[in-house]
Enzyme design. Structure first.
Site, PDB file in Angstrom:
ATOM      1  N   LEU A 286      55.588  98.344  11.413  1.00  9.74           N
ATOM      2  CA  LEU A 286      54.125  98.412  11.357  1.00  9.74           C
ATOM      3  C   LEU A 286      53.512  97.155  11.976  1.00  9.74           C
ATOM      4  O   LEU A 286      54.115  96.086  11.977  1.00  9.74           O
ATOM      5  CB  LEU A 286      53.668  98.588   9.905  1.00  9.74           C
ATOM      6  CG  LEU A 286      54.102  99.936   9.308  1.00  9.74           C
ATOM      7  CD1 LEU A 286      53.871  99.978   7.800  1.00  9.74           C
ATOM      8  CD2 LEU A 286      53.366 101.101   9.993  1.00  9.74           C
TER       9      LEU A 286
ATOM     10  N   HIS B 145      66.464  94.795   2.618  1.00  4.28           N
ATOM     11  CA  HIS B 145      67.223  94.727   3.868  1.00  4.28           C
ATOM     12  C   HIS B 145      68.712  94.628   3.536  1.00  4.28           C
ATOM     13  O   HIS B 145      69.098  93.845   2.660  1.00  4.28           O
ATOM     14  CB  HIS B 145      66.762  93.496   4.663  1.00  4.28           C
ATOM     15  CG  HIS B 145      67.468  93.355   5.973  1.00  4.28           C
ATOM     16  ND1 HIS B 145      67.172  94.153   7.062  1.00  4.28           N
ATOM     17  CD2 HIS B 145      68.472  92.525   6.362  1.00  4.28           C
ATOM     18  CE1 HIS B 145      67.965  93.820   8.069  1.00  4.28           C
ATOM     19  NE2 HIS B 145      68.757  92.844   7.677  1.00  4.28           N
TER      20      HIS B 145
HETATM   21  C1  GRF Z   1      68.622 100.714   2.906  1.00  2.00           C
HETATM   22  O1  GRF Z   1      69.880 100.134   3.167  1.00  2.00           O
HETATM   23  C2  GRF Z   1      67.532  99.753   3.294  1.00  2.00           C
HETATM   24  O2  GRF Z   1      67.856  98.401   3.079  1.00  2.00           O
HETATM   25  C3  GRF Z   1      67.408 100.014   4.767  1.00  2.00           C
HETATM   26  O3  GRF Z   1      67.476 101.433   4.850  1.00  2.00           O
HETATM   27  C4  GRF Z   1      68.321 101.907   3.807  1.00  2.00           C
HETATM   28  C5  GRF Z   1      67.578 103.027   3.104  1.00  2.00           C
HETATM   29  O4  GRF Z   1      68.460 103.878   2.402  1.00  2.00           O
HETATM   30  N1  GRF Z   1      66.208  99.433   5.312  1.00  2.00           N
HETATM   31  P1  GRF Z   1      67.998 105.278   1.771  1.00  2.00           P
HETATM   32  O5  GRF Z   1      67.321 106.098   2.841  1.00  2.00           O
HETATM   33  O6  GRF Z   1      67.041 104.968   0.630  1.00  2.00           O
HETATM   34  O7  GRF Z   1      69.255 105.897   1.253  1.00  2.00           O
END
Ligand code: GRF
Length: 203
Positions: A105, A121
């Site tokens: 964004l 993250h």
């Molecule tokens: C997580 O590992 C998050 O840190 C990253 O995307 C993933 C999302 O997982 N940014 P989900 O779609 O909730 O299973």
């Protein structure tokens, strides 16, 4: 004749920190963990059709799809961001938790919600920023990686760190197995940290 209430009383209630929105694009397992942990999610915003949308619907949480029509270089990031911000404002959102949201964004988001956008993250920031954090950690040969919950800013995968947890890298790991182990930690750490944030324990 009944007197009209003063203007302030007629205004819709202002958003407050505790009205939580989740932004997702993926499988939505982290979203599901937030709901299971008892966090009250006012709205889930997705940028494309995705399993996260179905998980929200199944849990009875309102979903708004702010669809992207352009994934190419001509993508108007600011205009798209303005649509997301408008949607969040309609739901009187005070805090936004990104959980695997696939669109970066623009600055307008962080002007509208200063220090009110959280992200998780799958690496120990500031190491391994970017979309392929798990692959990059494996390629670098680190023995330990992990996950980070932080306040999001205009700079991708930057901003003040709120919580981190390590995850050991096993010799047999693939990107998928390692990411799944990291996500199982995120599913615990992110809801806990969001709750502490909503309760004002974190800045
Ligand atoms: C997580 O590992 C998050 O840190 C990253 O995307 C993933 C999302 O997982 N940014 P989900 O779609 O909730 O299973």
């Amino acid at each position: 004749m009944t007197a009209r209430p003063p203007a302030a009383a007629r205004r819709p209630p202002a958003s407050d920190r505790s009205t939580l929105a989740v932004l997702a694009s993926g499988t939505g397992s982290i979203l599901e963990a937030m709901i299971a942990a008892g966090l009250e999610v006012a709205v889930v915003v997705v940028d494309r059709p995705c399993p996260a949308e179905e998980r929200a619907t199944d849990a009875g949480v309102p979903v708004e799809r702010v669809g992207r029509d352009d994934f190419g270089p001509g993508f108007d990031r600011e205009a798209y961001t303005a649509r997301v911000v408008d949607t969040l404002r309609c739901h009187r959102v005070g805090t936004v938790a990104m959980a695997g949201f696939g669109t970066v964004l623009g600055p307008g988001m962080f002007v509208a919600f200063p220090r009110r956008v959280l992200n998780t993250h799958p690496a120990l920031l500031p190491a391994f920023k970017g979309w392929h954090a798990v692959r990059a950690a494996l390629e670098a040969g680190v023995a330990v990686t992990g996950c980070t919950v932080h306040l999001a800013t205009e700079e991708v995968d930057d901003g003040p760190i709120l919580a981190q947890r390590p995850v050991e890298v096993l010799p047999s790991d693939t990107e998928t197995s390692l990411h799944e182990r990291i996500k199982s930690v995120e599913r615990e750490l992110y809801p806990q940290t969001i709750r502490r944030f909503l309760e004002g324990e974190l800045p």
